[in-house]
Write a protein that holds these residues in place. Structure first.
Motif, PDB file in Angstrom:
ATOM      1  N   ILE A 292       1.302   0.189   8.410  1.00 36.00           N
ATOM      2  CA  ILE A 292       2.273   1.125   7.834  1.00 36.00           C
ATOM      3  C   ILE A 292       3.683   0.792   8.325  1.00 36.00           C
ATOM      4  O   ILE A 292       4.648   0.833   7.560  1.00 36.00           O
ATOM      5  N   TRP A 293       3.799   0.438   9.611  1.00 34.54           N
ATOM      6  CA  TRP A 293       5.098   0.016  10.142  1.00 34.54           C
ATOM      7  C   TRP A 293       5.609  -1.209   9.385  1.00 34.54           C
ATOM      8  O   TRP A 293       6.791  -1.273   9.008  1.00 34.54           O
ATOM      9  N   THR A 294       4.735  -2.175   9.162  1.00 36.21           N
ATOM     10  CA  THR A 294       5.128  -3.390   8.438  1.00 36.21           C
ATOM     11  C   THR A 294       5.583  -3.059   7.017  1.00 36.21           C
ATOM     12  O   THR A 294       6.578  -3.610   6.530  1.00 36.21           O
ATOM     13  N   ARG A 295       4.878  -2.163   6.364  1.00 36.03           N
ATOM     14  CA  ARG A 295       5.238  -1.756   5.000  1.00 36.03           C
ATOM     15  C   ARG A 295       6.640  -1.159   4.963  1.00 36.03           C
ATOM     16  O   ARG A 295       7.460  -1.523   4.112  1.00 36.03           O
ATOM     17  N   HIS A 296       6.914  -0.262   5.912  1.00 36.45           N
ATOM     18  CA  HIS A 296       8.223   0.379   5.941  1.00 36.45           C
ATOM     19  C   HIS A 296       9.331  -0.602   6.290  1.00 36.45           C
ATOM     20  O   HIS A 296      10.420  -0.546   5.706  1.00 36.45           O
TER      21      HIS A 296
END
Length: 251
Positions: A7-11
């Motif tokens: 999720i961090w990578t997506r954001h």
């Protein structure tokens, strides 16, 4: 933890690809440091022997982290309204991972903006202490602070039904917290009743610690106390966000 990373990578990928947000953070850094910092220094040359730019820069950095926390909550609210959170919930991952991913991306953006502000502040005359360990400690505390206010913003975003409603509730996380802290003036010059309010504000502990660790200004509060307060604040805020997030799912 892997779900948090995804999720961090997506954001962060979205942050890098959206030029508007990237440029907006950069311009915000320039405007705050140059217009506000330089303008105030024109009226106040120094505070307790320290250059006012060095004194005020940690407060400006704390304000940017507060603004970043508001933005992190907006990302979650947008994903809720668009149904993306439902896709997260369909995966076999802990609910906390969703919130930690958002909080981690917010903290990363805060560190990015703080670095920009620091560079601009140095160009404007701020004097950084020669203390690499202190610099690292200041960055760690800033990340913890950003995660703490991200938790509050995510909690509000979890129960908000509209963007307008979110901004109405989140207003208390911004300018009022800046002025009810030691960002613009030393704690010692405040009246007793206001000192009590300022000491309740987690931003006070971050600002005081960053001044001491990164700029060599004498600490007003014990560094260990500042670290403890910020850590407890971050943990309590994420627990608050998780509680409201789970309540919104049940509703």
């Amino acid at each position: 933890m892997y779900a948090t990373y995804v999720i961090w990578t997506r954001h962060m990928r979205k942050f890098v690809q959206q030029t508007e947000e990237l440029v907006g953070l950069a311009l915000q850094s320039v405007l705050w440091v140059v217009l506000f910092g330089v303008g105030m220094r024109g009226m106040i040359s120094d505070v307790g022997g320290s250059d006012y730019m060095s004194f005020i820069l940690p407060g400006i950095i704390a304000l940017s982290a507060l603004g970043g926390a508001v933005g992190g909550g907006m990302v979650l609210l947008d994903e809720r309204l668009r149904g993306i959170v439902k896709e997260y919930l369909a995966a076999p991952i802990p609910r906390l991972s969703i919130l930690l991913g958002s909080a981690a991306s917010t903290a990363t953006k805060a560190l990015f903006q703080a670095t920009l502000m620091l560079i601009i502040g140095l160009l404007m005359g701020a004097r950084l202490a020669i203390n690499p360990v202190g610099w690292l400690g200041a960055l760690v505390l800033l990340a913890i602070f950003a995660i703490g206010f991200s938790g509050l913003a995510l909690g509000v975003a979890a129960i908000s039904r509209s963007i307008a409603g979110y901004h109405g509730m989140i207003f208390l996380f911004n300018l009022p917290l800046l002025f009810a802290s030691n960002a613009l003036y030393p704690l010692s010059v405040l009246p007793g009743w206001m000192q009590v309010i300022v000491l309740i504000n987690p931003a006070t502990y971050l600002i005081d610690a960053v001044r001491a660790l990164a700029f060599g200004v004498e600490a007003t509060l014990p560094l260990w106390a500042s670290g403890l307060v910020l850590a407890v604040f971050a943990a309590a805020s994420m627990a608050f966000a998780l509680s409201l997030f789970q309540r919104s799912l049940r509703a």
